[in-house]
Scaffold this motif. Structure first.
Motif, mmCIF file in Angstrom:
data_model
loop_
_atom_site.group_PDB
_atom_site.id
_atom_site.type_symbol
_atom_site.label_atom_id
_atom_site.label_comp_id
_atom_site.label_asym_id
_atom_site.label_seq_id
_atom_site.Cartn_x
_atom_site.Cartn_y
_atom_site.Cartn_z
ATOM 1 N N GLY A 162 5.852 9.985 -0.855
ATOM 2 C CA GLY A 162 5.120 8.719 -0.875
ATOM 3 C C GLY A 162 5.904 7.623 -0.182
ATOM 4 O O GLY A 162 7.136 7.561 -0.285
ATOM 5 N N PHE A 163 5.180 6.747 0.497
ATOM 6 C CA PHE A 163 5.833 5.604 1.145
ATOM 7 C C PHE A 163 4.972 4.365 0.954
ATOM 8 O O PHE A 163 3.735 4.423 1.060
ATOM 9 C CB PHE A 163 6.041 5.868 2.643
ATOM 10 N N SER A 164 5.647 3.245 0.647
ATOM 11 C CA SER A 164 4.965 1.978 0.400
ATOM 12 C C SER A 164 5.258 1.017 1.533
ATOM 13 O O SER A 164 6.413 0.880 1.965
ATOM 14 C CB SER A 164 5.430 1.370 -0.931
ATOM 15 N N SER A 165 4.207 0.336 1.993
ATOM 16 C CA SER A 165 4.353 -0.621 3.094
ATOM 17 C C SER A 165 3.280 -1.686 2.968
ATOM 18 O O SER A 165 2.261 -1.505 2.287
ATOM 19 C CB SER A 165 4.252 0.092 4.445
ATOM 20 N N GLN A 166 3.534 -2.824 3.633
ATOM 21 C CA GLN A 166 2.532 -3.882 3.659
ATOM 22 C C GLN A 166 1.347 -3.513 4.545
ATOM 23 O O GLN A 166 0.276 -4.100 4.427
ATOM 24 C CB GLN A 166 3.169 -5.182 4.161
ATOM 25 N N ASP A 167 1.535 -2.545 5.438
ATOM 26 C CA ASP A 167 0.479 -2.073 6.337
ATOM 27 C C ASP A 167 0.042 -0.681 5.886
ATOM 28 O O ASP A 167 0.850 0.258 5.876
ATOM 29 C CB ASP A 167 0.999 -2.023 7.770
ATOM 30 N N VAL A 204 -1.802 1.580 7.339
ATOM 31 C CA VAL A 204 -1.698 2.585 8.406
ATOM 32 C C VAL A 204 -0.235 2.983 8.604
ATOM 33 O O VAL A 204 0.092 4.162 8.791
ATOM 34 C CB VAL A 204 -2.301 2.033 9.708
ATOM 35 N N LYS A 205 0.645 1.997 8.561
ATOM 36 C CA LYS A 205 2.069 2.283 8.728
ATOM 37 C C LYS A 205 2.577 3.155 7.581
ATOM 38 O O LYS A 205 3.388 4.067 7.793
ATOM 39 C CB LYS A 205 2.857 0.976 8.778
ATOM 40 N N ALA A 206 2.101 2.898 6.379
ATOM 41 C CA ALA A 206 2.523 3.710 5.236
ATOM 42 C C ALA A 206 2.151 5.176 5.447
ATOM 43 O O ALA A 206 2.952 6.084 5.198
ATOM 44 C CB ALA A 206 1.901 3.170 3.949
ATOM 45 N N ALA A 207 0.912 5.423 5.931
ATOM 46 C CA ALA A 207 0.464 6.803 6.168
ATOM 47 C C ALA A 207 1.253 7.438 7.309
ATOM 48 O O ALA A 207 1.663 8.610 7.231
ATOM 49 C CB ALA A 207 -1.030 6.820 6.464
ATOM 50 N N SER A 242 -1.442 18.537 2.324
ATOM 51 C CA SER A 242 -2.240 17.316 2.276
ATOM 52 C C SER A 242 -1.518 16.243 3.079
ATOM 53 O O SER A 242 -0.424 15.826 2.706
ATOM 54 C CB SER A 242 -2.442 16.854 0.824
ATOM 55 N N ARG A 243 -2.133 15.817 4.170
ATOM 56 C CA ARG A 243 -1.531 14.777 4.991
ATOM 57 C C ARG A 243 -1.872 13.397 4.434
ATOM 58 O O ARG A 243 -2.901 13.210 3.773
ATOM 59 C CB ARG A 243 -2.000 14.885 6.445
ATOM 60 N N ALA A 244 -0.989 12.454 4.680
ATOM 61 C CA ALA A 244 -1.196 11.092 4.193
ATOM 62 C C ALA A 244 -2.273 10.401 5.010
ATOM 63 O O ALA A 244 -2.368 10.581 6.224
ATOM 64 C CB ALA A 244 0.116 10.311 4.263
ATOM 65 N N SER A 245 -3.060 9.605 4.315
ATOM 66 C CA SER A 245 -4.100 8.815 4.976
ATOM 67 C C SER A 245 -3.964 7.366 4.525
ATOM 68 O O SER A 245 -3.460 7.098 3.429
ATOM 69 C CB SER A 245 -5.492 9.348 4.620
ATOM 70 N N PRO A 246 -4.387 6.401 5.344
ATOM 71 C CA PRO A 246 -4.259 4.985 4.962
ATOM 72 C C PRO A 246 -5.004 4.697 3.663
ATOM 73 O O PRO A 246 -6.199 5.002 3.549
ATOM 74 C CB PRO A 246 -4.891 4.237 6.147
ATOM 75 N N PRO A 247 -4.331 4.134 2.666
ATOM 76 C CA PRO A 247 -5.011 3.830 1.390
ATOM 77 C C PRO A 247 -6.012 2.698 1.564
ATOM 78 O O PRO A 247 -5.829 1.794 2.386
ATOM 79 C CB PRO A 247 -3.849 3.431 0.462
ATOM 80 N N TYR A 274 0.854 -1.187 0.000
ATOM 81 C CA TYR A 274 0.000 0.000 0.000
ATOM 82 C C TYR A 274 0.891 1.239 0.000
ATOM 83 O O TYR A 274 1.908 1.287 0.689
ATOM 84 C CB TYR A 274 -0.901 0.012 1.228
ATOM 85 N N LYS A 275 0.475 2.229 -0.748
ATOM 86 C CA LYS A 275 1.258 3.463 -0.848
ATOM 87 C C LYS A 275 0.408 4.649 -0.412
ATOM 88 O O LYS A 275 -0.721 4.824 -0.879
ATOM 89 C CB LYS A 275 1.756 3.679 -2.276
ATOM 90 N N SER A 276 0.974 5.440 0.493
ATOM 91 C CA SER A 276 0.295 6.640 0.975
ATOM 92 C C SER A 276 1.201 7.845 0.730
ATOM 93 O O SER A 276 2.429 7.720 0.801
ATOM 94 C CB SER A 276 -0.029 6.511 2.466
ATOM 95 N N SER A 277 0.582 8.998 0.465
ATOM 96 C CA SER A 277 1.367 10.175 0.069
ATOM 97 C C SER A 277 0.915 11.406 0.847
ATOM 98 O O SER A 277 -0.273 11.574 1.152
ATOM 99 C CB SER A 277 1.227 10.448 -1.437
ATOM 100 N N ALA A 278 1.886 12.251 1.150
ATOM 101 C CA ALA A 278 1.643 13.576 1.728
ATOM 102 C C ALA A 278 2.249 14.621 0.800
ATOM 103 O O ALA A 278 3.196 14.332 0.067
ATOM 104 C CB ALA A 278 2.256 13.678 3.127
ATOM 105 N N ARG A 279 1.687 15.833 0.839
ATOM 106 C CA ARG A 279 2.170 16.892 -0.048
ATOM 107 C C ARG A 279 2.607 18.094 0.777
ATOM 108 O O ARG A 279 1.934 18.477 1.731
ATOM 109 C CB ARG A 279 1.098 17.309 -1.049
ATOM 110 N N ILE A 280 3.732 18.676 0.356
ATOM 111 C CA ILE A 280 4.290 19.856 1.023
ATOM 112 C C ILE A 280 4.348 20.997 0.021
ATOM 113 O O ILE A 280 4.786 20.814 -1.126
ATOM 114 C CB ILE A 280 5.693 19.551 1.577
ATOM 115 N N LEU A 281 3.890 22.182 0.441
ATOM 116 C CA LEU A 281 3.934 23.383 -0.387
ATOM 117 C C LEU A 281 5.090 24.255 0.079
ATOM 118 O O LEU A 281 5.200 24.588 1.266
ATOM 119 C CB LEU A 281 2.623 24.157 -0.286
ATOM 120 N N MET A 282 5.967 24.623 -0.842
ATOM 121 C CA MET A 282 7.049 25.553 -0.547
ATOM 122 C C MET A 282 6.500 26.963 -0.776
ATOM 123 O O MET A 282 6.333 27.403 -1.923
ATOM 124 C CB MET A 282 8.258 25.286 -1.454
#
Length: 699
Positions: free
Chosen positions: A205-210, A212-215, A399-404, A62-70
């Motif tokens: 973005g981060f990919s994990s088997q969990d 919730v852990k990815a987020a 945009s904060r990451a949420s569990p996919p 599972y992959k979850s992503s957060a976004r940062i604005l400069m």
């Protein structure tokens, strides 16, 4: 093949070409793939199987992503107010933030905060060696050894012993450090940081088997980056404030020193009424009235000031009569007149100084004024910087990451399609490589490319029902492709006989077991089937005597006796009952040691002369070119040659070497027969010809 007329001949431009050609050309690829279709098919099946197994065995990701604005608003504010000349975040700096996000300053604290060095997904389960840990350990040991090697350069004796001791100590790695580095490496492998379509937005973005852990990890990295940026900003602001404060204090001290020096000079020279600067801006005395100007020695400046004073006095008197003395314009003019009056008084006092004192006074005034201006400018910029909100963010999470909710893994159909294409291409490459490495002949075009000669294909055939061999196959199956190919050779020989008087034909090959005897027997049988035709077969292979063993077994006399007495040719030949072909066998049971000398002897020439008077064609089976030299001794008695190559077996290099061995008879080779061709493979190779071409063939 279709039947050919007796006027058949090789085209004049079909001459020998260089054999230094590519073994497998672009034109050969389609028929190679048609013939070896099983390899691409198996490859595609294997690719699909492996892709399916991969999809079933690899755990869900599972992959979850957060976004940062400069944020660039601070930059625009500073530039608009001319506080900063360069942007706070330009494109190059934003691109550099991608590396900051994946640096140890951000990643390592996240690993420690979330205790990822104790997570089995990152370091493996207890008691189970982690491949990443082992890899990191090997990498650390390797770097340590390379470092020691670099330090040993130029060291000898006891110095090396000391360094070795230090190196052994360095190799005592802390298991906790290895685990932490393993977790960091694993995190970096699953982390993806890149810029979005908007140039000042960065995706984490981060990919994990969990899920919730990815987020959680994606948010932790974003939060840690924001805190790092804020700490850096506070540190920078503090440093800038300290620098500005130190600068202000220094300018204040210098300004005070300059004012003090000026006042001391004024007091020392009793210059009463002189102020810093020659004219003080702004109103000084709203009630000042015109009075007599102080007397002094006139100079240019005093004259100019007097002229200004007179002009202002004239204007003030005129306006006072029209508007009254209390009008604002009149008051302003009276104030300017008072300023000019004080300036003239100061100038009168200066006129009492010598030139050196006047120059020093002007320097002191200029220095004091300059330092006052510098101090005021620095104070103004410091106030503007301090007015900026200290909590204004240069980067913030939009945009904060949420569990996919679903897998973020590659699309299954795309992976299956990739496996299918990979297997298909691998199988095709295997088929082409196999054909390339085989380096054999499978099509007439390959033979023509290598030799420059006309080539006919003889399919591999089996004996007809009730027959033991295929020596008379042209009689058993007169409408097959095999017979039609032999008929092409017959037409070629007939045409060559009319053109050059050919009677003696030698059948040759590069090596043994290529089917010369079958070609000799069927060609003689077909030629002898014509009315009043007489054909003789001579077994010229005094080493193996294949013609004799297959066609006339059990004979006691033959070629050797005919060489002794050519006149006995008629009584020494053996006539086959069915084909009525005459055969001159080699009846000797043992191998002849001087076979080449016998074939090239005068007796052989006389024997062939006798045969020419009796027969229309004499077909001689000659031993293989690459095995013995017999062909080089007998070739001077033979009018034309037929070269036999075994389909799919004889190497191209061997054929080319054989042609080089008989280079002096190359122009007498009428054609090449590609013998024992696989019928099923021929159908695939010649599929482009269509099915109608075989309508004339039966069997």
């Amino acid at each position: 093949m279709v039947a050919m007329s007796e006027n058949f001949a090789i085209p004049a431009d079909d001459v020998y070409q260089s054999t230094n050609k590519n073994k497998l050309g672009m034109a050969d690829i389609p028929w190679v793939l048609r013939r070896g279709w099983v390899f691409p098919a198996l490859g595609a099946l294997l690719g699909l199987t492996l892709a399916g197994a991969f999809l079933m065995t690899v755990p869900a990701v599972y992959k979850s992503s957060a976004r940062i604005l400069m944020d660039r608003s601070v930059n625009r504010y500073l530039q608009t107010n001319k506080i900063a000349e360069s942007p706070v975040f330009d494109d190059a700096d934003i691109a550099g933030q991608i590396y900051v996000l994946s640096s140890d300053s951000v990643v390592v604290p996240v690993v420690r905060e979330l205790k990822l060095d104790q997570d089995p997904e990152f370091v493996g389960r207890p008691g189970e060696p982690s491949k990443f840990g082992i890899k990191q350990f090997i990498k650390t040991v390797r770097n340590s050894v390379l470092s020691l090697q670099a330090e040993f350069a130029g060291l000898e004796g006891s110095q090396i012993d000391l360094r070795l001791g230090a190196g052994k100590a360095a190799l005592q790695l802390d298991p906790s450090v290895i685990k932490e580095r393993t977790a960091v490496d694993m995190l970096l492998q699953q982390l993806s940081v890149y810029r979005e379509d908007a140039p000042n937005v960065i995706n984490i973005g981060f990919s994990s088997q969990d899920p919730v852990k990815a987020a959680n990890i994606a948010n932790a990295i974003a939060d840690k980056y924001i805190s790092t940026v804020e700490n850096r900003k506070r540190s920078s602001s503090k440093m800038i404030s300290q620098l500005l404060e130190e600068r202000l204090l220094e300018l204040k001290r210098q300004s005070d020193d300059a004012d003090r020096a000026l006042q001391d000079f004024i007091s020392a020279h009793n210059l009463v009424g002189i102020t810093v600067g020659r004219v003080v801006q702004g109103p000084q005395d709203d009630t000042a009235a015109p009075s007599l100007m102080p007397s002094s020695t006139p100079n240019d400046l005093i004259l100019k000031l007097r002229s200004q004073y007179v002009d202002l006095e004239t204007k003030a008197n005129e306006l006072e009569r029209q508007l009254g003395a209390s009008h604002l314009a009149v008051v302003k003019l009276r104030n300017q007149m008072a300023e000019i009056k004080r300036a003239m008084k100061n100038e009168d006092q200066r006129n009492g100084l010598n030139d050196a004192d006047q120059a020093k006074l002007r320097d002191l005034e200029s220095s004091a004024a300059t330092l006052h201006n510098l101090y005021n400018a620095a104070l103004r910029k410091s106030n503007e910087v301090n007015q900026i909100q200290p909590d204004m963010e240069e980067a913030h999470i939009i945009s904060r990451a949420s569990p996919p909710l679903s897998k973020s893994y590659k699309k299954p159909m795309l992976l299956l399609g990739g496996g299918l294409m990979f297997g298909l291409l691998s199988g095709a490459a295997l088929a082409l490589g196999r054909e390339w490495l085989a380096s054999v002949f499978r099509t007439p075009s390959q033979v023509r490319q290598a030799t420059g000669l006309y080539c006919a294909v003889l399919p591999k055939v089996e004996p007809a029902p009730g027959r033991k061999g295929i020596e008379d196959y042209v009689l058993d199956a007169p409408y097959t492709r095999f017979t039609e190919s032999i008929r092409n050779v017959q037409a070629l020989l007939k045409s060559d006989q009319r053109r050059a008087g050919t009677k003696v034909v030698g059948v040759i090959s590069s090596t043994s077991n290529e089917g010369k005897t079958t070609v000799v027997s069927n060609l003689a049988t077909l030629m002898n089937s014509l009315p009043r035709a007489r054909t003789l077969i001579i077994d010229g292979d005094l080493h193996r005597r294949t013609v004799t063993e297959q066609l006339t077994p059990g004979v006691t006399e033959g070629l050797l006796e005919a060489l002794d007495e050519p006149s006995r040719l008629k009584e020494l030949v053996v006539k086959r009952e069915r084909s009525r072909v005459d055969i001159l066998p080699c009846a000797r049971s043992e191998r002849t040691p001087h076979a080449a000398e016998l074939l090239g002897s005068v007796e052989m020439e006389k024997l062939l002369d006798v045969a020419r008077e009796t027969y229309d064609f004499i077909i001689v089976e000659v031993p293989p070119i690459m095995s013995v030299v017999d062909v080089k001794t007998v070739e001077r008695f033979i009018d034309s040659f037929i070269f036999v190559i075994e389909w799919g077996e004889t190497k191209r290099e061997l054929v080319e070497e054989a042609f080089d061995e008989i280079d002096n008879v190359r122009d007498r080779i009428l054609c090449v027969l590609l013998n024992k061709a696989d019928p099923a493979a021929l159908k695939m190779i010649e599929a482009y010809k269509g099915s109608r071409i075989g309508n004339y063939y039966v069997g």
